[in-house]
Design a protein around this motif. Structure first.
Motif, PDB file in Angstrom:
ATOM      1  N   MET A   2      27.985  32.152  39.809  1.00 50.66           N
ATOM      2  CA  MET A   2      29.245  32.201  40.123  1.00 50.66           C
ATOM      3  C   MET A   2      29.339  33.691  40.567  1.00 50.66           C
ATOM      4  O   MET A   2      28.798  34.585  39.963  1.00 50.66           O
ATOM      5  N   VAL A   3      30.037  33.792  41.783  1.00 50.79           N
ATOM      6  CA  VAL A   3      30.036  35.236  42.234  1.00 50.79           C
ATOM      7  C   VAL A   3      31.583  35.548  42.274  1.00 50.79           C
ATOM      8  O   VAL A   3      32.275  34.705  43.034  1.00 50.79           O
ATOM      9  N   ARG A   4      31.858  36.482  41.815  1.00 49.91           N
ATOM     10  CA  ARG A   4      33.519  36.935  41.922  1.00 49.91           C
ATOM     11  C   ARG A   4      33.611  37.902  42.980  1.00 49.91           C
ATOM     12  O   ARG A   4      32.962  38.888  42.965  1.00 49.91           O
ATOM     13  N   VAL A   5      34.782  37.532  43.711  1.00 47.57           N
ATOM     14  CA  VAL A   5      34.735  38.536  45.012  1.00 47.57           C
ATOM     15  C   VAL A   5      36.252  39.225  44.869  1.00 47.57           C
ATOM     16  O   VAL A   5      37.098  38.622  44.287  1.00 47.57           O
ATOM     17  N   ASP A   6      35.940  40.434  44.793  1.00 47.87           N
ATOM     18  CA  ASP A   6      37.409  41.472  44.536  1.00 47.87           C
ATOM     19  C   ASP A   6      38.355  40.992  45.751  1.00 47.87           C
ATOM     20  O   ASP A   6      39.425  40.887  45.326  1.00 47.87           O
ATOM     21  N   ASP A   7      38.202  40.691  46.906  1.00 47.66           N
ATOM     22  CA  ASP A   7      38.837  40.463  47.963  1.00 47.66           C
ATOM     23  C   ASP A   7      38.847  39.002  48.394  1.00 47.66           C
ATOM     24  O   ASP A   7      37.705  38.367  48.987  1.00 47.66           O
ATOM     25  N   ALA A   8      39.857  38.144  47.874  1.00 50.12           N
ATOM     26  CA  ALA A   8      39.586  36.598  48.066  1.00 50.12           C
ATOM     27  C   ALA A   8      39.475  36.161  49.759  1.00 50.12           C
ATOM     28  O   ALA A   8      39.121  35.136  49.896  1.00 50.12           O
ATOM     29  N   ALA A  11      35.931  35.883  51.064  1.00 50.65           N
ATOM     30  CA  ALA A  11      35.012  34.880  50.281  1.00 50.65           C
ATOM     31  C   ALA A  11      34.126  34.202  51.359  1.00 50.65           C
ATOM     32  O   ALA A  11      33.065  34.183  51.022  1.00 50.65           O
ATOM     33  N   THR A  29      32.568  27.756  48.098  1.00 47.14           N
ATOM     34  CA  THR A  29      33.785  28.697  47.671  1.00 47.14           C
ATOM     35  C   THR A  29      34.941  27.890  47.090  1.00 47.14           C
ATOM     36  O   THR A  29      34.888  26.550  47.131  1.00 47.14           O
ATOM     37  N   ALA A  30      35.837  28.457  46.402  1.00 43.70           N
ATOM     38  CA  ALA A  30      36.733  27.849  45.766  1.00 43.70           C
ATOM     39  C   ALA A  30      37.709  27.032  46.777  1.00 43.70           C
ATOM     40  O   ALA A  30      38.033  25.889  46.471  1.00 43.70           O
TER      41      ALA A  30
END
Length: 181
Positions: A2-8, A11, A29-30
């Motif tokens: 899983m990669v968390r992106v600061d700016d959705a 994505a 992606t979510a």
């Protein structure tokens, strides 16, 4: 991974960059997962709602037939009660109350069987989900189960009301001797 992106909003851009850099990787992606789940649920509901509606209609018809037969069989008993002084309302209340009790207990029994089957197959059901499955709270589950059982009781009472009313309105003599015919 899983990669968390600061700016959705970035994505999709990050997903394309990862797919370009790492060979043989597919990025979800979510938003894509949500769209897929929404699409799958919409397809399921297209079939589930008519089937549930048909099952409900069939249940009502079966309740009507069942309670018509039960009240016809008990016409003599109701006639005797009426001859002993019971009012139409008391006779009707006893038949409808009994139907409500039977329906509620039947609904509760059905819930118990469903819970038992779920307990047996719980691991297989949870394994079939790719994503974690969030269960409703215990309070929500209990309230829903109570609503289902009471709904079954209400449905049974409504189905029994018409034939019970017909039997309760008969003169005691006819109910006793002609058995409600």
């Amino acid at each position: 991974v899983m990669v968390r992106v600061d700016d959705a909003t970035r994505a999709d851009e990050v997903a394309r960059a990862i797919e370009a850099e790492v060979e043989g990787v597919q990025v979800l992606t979510a938003g894509a997962i949500t769209k897929g789940v929404t699409r799958d649920l919409a397809g399921l509901m297209t079939w589930l709602l008519p089937v549930a509606g048909g099952a409900l209609l069939l249940s009502v018809l079966l309740f009507l037939v069942l309670f018509s037969a039960i009240t016809a069989e008990r016409a003599r008993e109701i006639g005797l009660l009426r001859a002993l002084g019971a009012t139409e309302r008391q006779a009707l209340t006893s038949l409808v109350g009994e139907a409500a009790l039977i329906g509620t207990l039947g609904g509760a029994a059905g819930l118990g069987v469903g819970l038992g089957l779920y307990a047996i197959f719980q691991n297989k059901i949870l394994f079939s989900y790719v994503l974690p499955f969030a269960w409703p709270s215990l309070l929500t589950t209990v309230l829903l189960a109570v609503a289902v059982a009471l709904g079954c009781g209400l449905l049974a009472a409504l189905a029994a009301a018409l034939p019970a009313r017909r039997i309760a309105r008969l003169e005691p003599f006819y109910a006793i001797h002609a058995q409600g015919r």
